[in-house]
Enzyme design. Structure first.
Site, PDB file in Angstrom:
ATOM      1  N   GLU A 291     -23.753 -57.427  23.660  1.00 49.29           N
ATOM      2  CA  GLU A 291     -25.117 -57.839  23.308  1.00 49.29           C
ATOM      3  C   GLU A 291     -25.245 -57.996  21.785  1.00 49.29           C
ATOM      4  O   GLU A 291     -24.778 -57.164  21.024  1.00 49.29           O
ATOM      5  CB  GLU A 291     -26.080 -56.770  23.821  1.00 49.29           C
ATOM      6  CG  GLU A 291     -27.543 -56.993  23.522  1.00 49.29           C
ATOM      7  CD  GLU A 291     -28.417 -55.875  24.089  1.00 49.29           C
ATOM      8  OE1 GLU A 291     -29.649 -56.030  24.074  1.00 49.29           O
ATOM      9  OE2 GLU A 291     -27.861 -54.843  24.544  1.00 49.29           O
TER      10      GLU A 291
ATOM     11  N   LYS B 226     -33.056 -61.994  27.362  1.00 48.21           N
ATOM     12  CA  LYS B 226     -33.307 -60.677  27.946  1.00 48.21           C
ATOM     13  C   LYS B 226     -34.758 -60.570  28.414  1.00 48.21           C
ATOM     14  O   LYS B 226     -35.691 -60.817  27.657  1.00 48.21           O
ATOM     15  CB  LYS B 226     -32.998 -59.609  26.897  1.00 48.21           C
ATOM     16  CG  LYS B 226     -32.975 -58.171  27.414  1.00 48.21           C
ATOM     17  CD  LYS B 226     -32.536 -57.237  26.287  1.00 48.21           C
ATOM     18  CE  LYS B 226     -32.321 -55.813  26.770  1.00 48.21           C
ATOM     19  NZ  LYS B 226     -31.837 -54.950  25.660  1.00 48.21           N
TER      20      LYS B 226
ATOM     21  N   CYS C 181     -27.904 -55.862  29.193  1.00 50.46           N
ATOM     22  CA  CYS C 181     -28.099 -54.430  28.995  1.00 50.46           C
ATOM     23  C   CYS C 181     -29.146 -53.837  29.947  1.00 50.46           C
ATOM     24  O   CYS C 181     -28.890 -53.677  31.131  1.00 50.46           O
ATOM     25  CB  CYS C 181     -28.452 -54.173  27.530  1.00 50.46           C
ATOM     26  SG  CYS C 181     -28.242 -52.439  27.019  1.00 50.46           S
TER      27      CYS C 181
END
Length: 285
Positions: A60, A131, A165
């Site tokens: 990330e 995200k 994540c």
């Protein structure tokens, strides 16, 4: 109870026919915050070491570092087709390997997202994902949340989905991708202590309960007060790990196998045994 042969398995309309294997490499590394040029240079070096892989996955926010603050992320954010994307396209072509990397994306309307982008071995941009589930004050202070966009793309005959994540810690995200046909869910991450159980337990659980592969590429080392927990891995549909890093810098490679996926889906019919009529209200609470 009898089962159909694994080689002919089709679960919830998801076929496992097609290209039988894919080689996936994960690069686990300490972050180099604020050093885009340096990160591009080490990406080039790692890509040249992973030329026998079909796909290389990075952590990330690999380009800029993760824990860098609002001012820095604003200064380093780039468009999807920005200079770093062009450089990575050239690296992918030179290595003959597709690359998935994390970076701060600046959209056309000026919003900044925690994003990943997939560039294929021909240097073509295939997919950009933002995200959707922001983690704590750290993410909320730097990024806007991605909207309802869960892309599914095909690479070398395999159907790929993307999460970043914290996204993978919500089981609905992985299930949504699996039901859409994802055979491999790619998860660049910046997971830290004390959440190392996510790397150890959650990733294998997501692969097993959704009967697909999950590739989880994490950092190691530290960044300011954050200590990353490493343990990058590729989890298989049967819950095993076909590649696993320790706590230090590593380049790991695993081979995804459709036969294993077919055998696992024949034994574990989670997707076809679902009763969605019982769960409809859950997402509305």
């Amino acid at each position: 109870m009898s089962y159909e042969p694994a080689t002919a398995a089709t679960v919830a309309g998801l076929s496992v026919s097609g290209v039988k294997t894919m080689r996936v490499a994960l690069y686990q590394c300490p972050p180099r915050p604020l050093d885009v040029a340096g990160n591009l240079q080490r990406l080039h070096q790692v890509a040249m070491e992973a030329t026998d892989a079909d796909l290389l996955v990075l952590p990330e926010m690999f380009l800029s570092g993760y824990n860098i603050g609002l001012e820095a992320v604003g200064a380093l954010a780039e468009a999807q087709d920005g200079p770093s994307a062009q450089r990575i396209a050239a690296i992918a072509q030179a290595a003959g390997t597709a690359i998935l990397y994390g970076y701060p994306e600046r959209s056309v309307d000026g919003q900044i997202y925690n994003a990943v982008q997939l560039i294929d071995a021909q240097g073509q941009r295939l997919c950009n994902y933002r995200k959707t589930h922001l983690f704590g004050d750290l993410d909320h202070s730097m990024f806007s949340a991605g909207e309802d966009d869960f892309p599914l793309v095909e690479l070398d005959g395999w159907k790929l989905g993307f999460l970043i994540c914290y996204d993978i810690e919500f089981p609905e995200n992985a299930r949504r991708l699996a039901l859409a046909g994802a055979e491999l869910i790619l998860v660049p991450t910046a997971n830290m202590i004390p959440y190392d159980f996510v790397a150890d337990v959650t990733i294998r659980a997501r692969a097993f309960e959704n009967q697909c592969y999950v590739a989880y590429a994490n950092y190691c080392g530290h960044e300011e007060q954050i200590r990353y927990c490493g343990q990058s891995s590729i989890a298989a549909p049967d819950g095993s790990r076909i590649a696993l890093a320790g706590l230090d810098e590593a380049l790991i490679i695993g081979t995804l196998d459709r036969q294993l996926m077919g055998e696992s889906r024949a034994l574990n019919r989670y997707l076809s045994d679902r009763r969605p009529e019982l769960y409809d209200d859950l997402s509305k609470r």
